[in-house]
Motif scaffolding. Structure first.
Motif, PDB file in Angstrom:
ATOM      1  N   GLU A  86       0.854  -1.194   0.000  1.00 49.85           N
ATOM      2  CA  GLU A  86       0.000   0.000   0.000  1.00 49.85           C
ATOM      3  C   GLU A  86       0.883   1.234   0.000  1.00 49.85           C
ATOM      4  N   VAL A  87       0.469   2.263  -0.738  1.00 47.03           N
ATOM      5  CA  VAL A  87       1.220   3.521  -0.764  1.00 47.03           C
ATOM      6  C   VAL A  87       0.253   4.692  -0.652  1.00 47.03           C
ATOM      7  N   ASP A  88       0.766   5.810  -0.159  1.00 43.84           N
ATOM      8  CA  ASP A  88       0.000   7.053  -0.092  1.00 43.84           C
ATOM      9  C   ASP A  88       0.893   8.169  -0.614  1.00 43.84           C
ATOM     10  N   PHE A  89       0.585   8.636  -1.826  1.00 38.25           N
ATOM     11  CA  PHE A  89       1.374   9.681  -2.459  1.00 38.25           C
ATOM     12  C   PHE A  89       0.621  11.010  -2.488  1.00 38.25           C
ATOM     13  N   SER A  90      -0.384  11.165  -1.641  1.00 34.99           N
ATOM     14  CA  SER A  90      -1.262  12.326  -1.724  1.00 34.99           C
ATOM     15  C   SER A  90      -0.639  13.606  -1.185  1.00 34.99           C
ATOM     16  N   GLY A  91       0.364  13.489  -0.322  1.00 35.88           N
ATOM     17  CA  GLY A  91       0.957  14.679   0.288  1.00 35.88           C
ATOM     18  C   GLY A  91       2.406  14.867  -0.109  1.00 35.88           C
ATOM     19  N   PRO A  92       3.019  15.933   0.390  1.00 38.27           N
ATOM     20  CA  PRO A  92       4.438  16.165   0.088  1.00 38.27           C
ATOM     21  C   PRO A  92       5.345  15.092   0.662  1.00 38.27           C
ATOM     22  N   GLN A  99       3.235  -5.302   4.200  1.00 42.49           N
ATOM     23  CA  GLN A  99       2.367  -6.335   4.773  1.00 42.49           C
ATOM     24  C   GLN A  99       2.758  -6.667   6.203  1.00 42.49           C
ATOM     25  N   GLN A 100       4.002  -6.377   6.537  1.00 43.55           N
ATOM     26  CA  GLN A 100       4.491  -6.662   7.884  1.00 43.55           C
ATOM     27  C   GLN A 100       4.042  -5.613   8.905  1.00 43.55           C
ATOM     28  N   GLY A 101       3.347  -4.575   8.423  1.00 42.83           N
ATOM     29  CA  GLY A 101       2.814  -3.558   9.322  1.00 42.83           C
ATOM     30  C   GLY A 101       3.701  -2.336   9.500  1.00 42.83           C
ATOM     31  N   ASP A 102       4.781  -2.249   8.753  1.00 42.39           N
ATOM     32  CA  ASP A 102       5.677  -1.097   8.860  1.00 42.39           C
ATOM     33  C   ASP A 102       5.244   0.004   7.900  1.00 42.39           C
ATOM     34  N   THR A 103       5.502   1.241   8.298  1.00 42.76           N
ATOM     35  CA  THR A 103       5.245   2.398   7.449  1.00 42.76           C
ATOM     36  C   THR A 103       6.527   3.214   7.339  1.00 42.76           C
ATOM     37  N   PHE A 104       6.874   3.555   6.104  1.00 43.75           N
ATOM     38  CA  PHE A 104       8.077   4.348   5.860  1.00 43.75           C
ATOM     39  C   PHE A 104       7.685   5.643   5.148  1.00 43.75           C
ATOM     40  N   GLU A 105       8.365   6.715   5.500  1.00 43.68           N
ATOM     41  CA  GLU A 105       8.058   8.017   4.929  1.00 43.68           C
ATOM     42  C   GLU A 105       9.273   8.564   4.193  1.00 43.68           C
ATOM     43  N   SER A 106       9.005   9.247   3.086  1.00 39.10           N
ATOM     44  CA  SER A 106      10.105   9.762   2.275  1.00 39.10           C
ATOM     45  C   SER A 106       9.649  10.973   1.474  1.00 39.10           C
TER      46      SER A 106
END
Length: 417
Positions: A86-92, A99-106
């Motif tokens: 899953e990805v979220d590219f909606s913001g800056p 799937q392992q439950g981790d979220t990374f921001e860049s």
């Protein structure tokens, strides 16, 4: 939640690894997220690889990909194990979830999810992959010099690859599901192939089984009209029935073509600012390690310039304009009129004795910012106050010292005369 990365790469194929090398070498905080324990993507499953420049006799896919990964690690690329779903590219700030439950921001994301050839799905196909079963004529044709091979498929790619194989193999037999003379490729390719004396044809047939003791020795063909099964001796099986990009998790997030491939421009940019795509999952002519590596280098270089633009805009313009009105001047060194106009802007700003800021941008090097602020004429100047663009002048005729004075006057208190 992890710390913020400058450059986050999804997929550790050759494109992703090359992006890691270029990104981390440019001193960007760079990480690669991949589901596999060993990096390299599909290339790491190709035992013999003799067509990557500089690597030939004795080179292996896993060996070359390890060198790619070691190179990236040497410059500081971080490797993270995770299956992105899953990805979220909606913001800056872009968010990538696993799937392992981790979220990374860049700040920037490079997509390198890869693609795999479609399989026939018959007995021993997987077991003999790399042992006579191939999905890439460019990669493996020279292993079949003076041998007999079959090609499965009859679209444009299959017929083009079959023609290519005739330069190496003794004979190339194309297995076609349709009636005699009916091919799915374009008419010109079909006519040319029919005249090639090294091409043979088996019509109304499909491959039911691939067999051999360690190496391919034969295929079992089924006539779709009669149901008859026939053993057909061969040294190799080349399968060209299309590829499948691993882009399901990107639907609705970035632009895909009708086959699911990522659409980019020459700078590897997708339609989402700050999101790039490289490698086999991208719309492109040739899917090889060397072209994927090129994609990665381009994407990381473009991303570095994008981030530099963002930093300049944020720090020197948006943040600075909260302290005092700031002019962002767009010019181009090849346009003499813009040089002269910007010089007059500099003079007008100097006369404000520090009450107005000025940042000059070469539009050739700062295309993103120019596009973001709808700059259509060079030169143009945009005035910012409190982080917002509040006024502008466009064109040589409109940018004069007097016009600049009128532009800034409403936003400057206690003007120095």
């Amino acid at each position: 939640m992890s710390e913020l990365y400058d450059l986050l790469i999804v997929g550790a194929g050759p494109g992703g690894l090359a992006a890691g090398i270029y990104g981390s070498r440019a001193k960007l905080k760079t990480a690669v997220v991949d589901k596999n324990a060993e990096p390299g993507g599909q290339a790491a499953t190709t035992e013999e690889m003799e067509n990557y420049p500089g690597f030939f006799e004795g080179s292996t896919g896993p060996g070359i990909m390890k060198k790619f990964a070691d190179h990236a690690k040497y410059f500081g690329t971080e490797f993270i194990r995770g299956n992105v779903d899953e990805v979220d590219f909606s913001g800056p700030v872009k968010k990538v979830h696993t799937q392992q439950g981790d979220t990374f921001e860049s700040k920037v994301v490079v997509l390198s999810p890869g693609a795999t050839p479609r399989k026939i799905g018959v007995k021993d196909e997987a077991e003999l992959s790399g042992q006579g079963v191939s999905y890439c004529a460019t990669c493996d044709a020279d292993f079949f010099v003076d041998l007999d091979v079959v090609v499965v498929g009859n679209g444009d790619a299959a017929i083009e690859e079959a023609e290519y194989l005739t330069k190496f193999a003794e004979t190339v037999t194309v297995i076609v599901i349709h009636e005699e003379g009916n091919l799915d490729c374009n008419k010109a390719s079909a006519e040319k192939a029919m005249k090639n004396p090294k091409l043979k044809w088996v019509w109304n047939s499909t491959v039911q089984e691939i067999a051999g003791d360690g190496l391919v020795e034969k295929v079992v063909l089924k006539n779709i009209n009669t149901g008859e099964l026939t053993d057909y001796p061969t040294n190799g099986v080349f399968v060209f029935i299309g590829t499948e990009p691993h882009t399901n998790f990107l639907k609705g997030k970035v632009e895909l073509d009708d086959r699911g491939y990522l659409v980019t421009n020459d700078m590897m940019e997708t339609n989402v600012p700050g999101v790039y795509a490289v490698g086999d999952a991208r719309v492109k002519y040739l899917r090889q390690v060397v072209t994927a590596a090129s994609d990665g280098a381009i994407a990381a270089s473009a991303a570095e310039k994008y981030l530099s633009e963002l930093q300049t805009l944020q720090n020197d313009v948006l943040d600075a304009s909260k302290e005092k009105p700031t002019i962002l001047a767009f010019w181009a060194p090849q346009i003499q009129e813009s040089i002269d106009s910007i010089a007059s802007v500099e003079k007008a700003v100097e006369e404000k004795d520090g009450a107005v800021g000025l940042v000059k941008l070469d539009t050739y090097r700062a295309k993103k910012t120019a596009t973001q602020y709808n700059i259509t004429e060079i030169p143009s100047i945009v005035l910012f106050k409190d982080g917002k663009d509040v006024a502008r002048l466009e064109g040589v005729k409109n940018i004069t010292p007097e016009a600049v004075e009128d532009l800034v006057k409403p936003y400057v208190q206690d003007l120095v005369k």
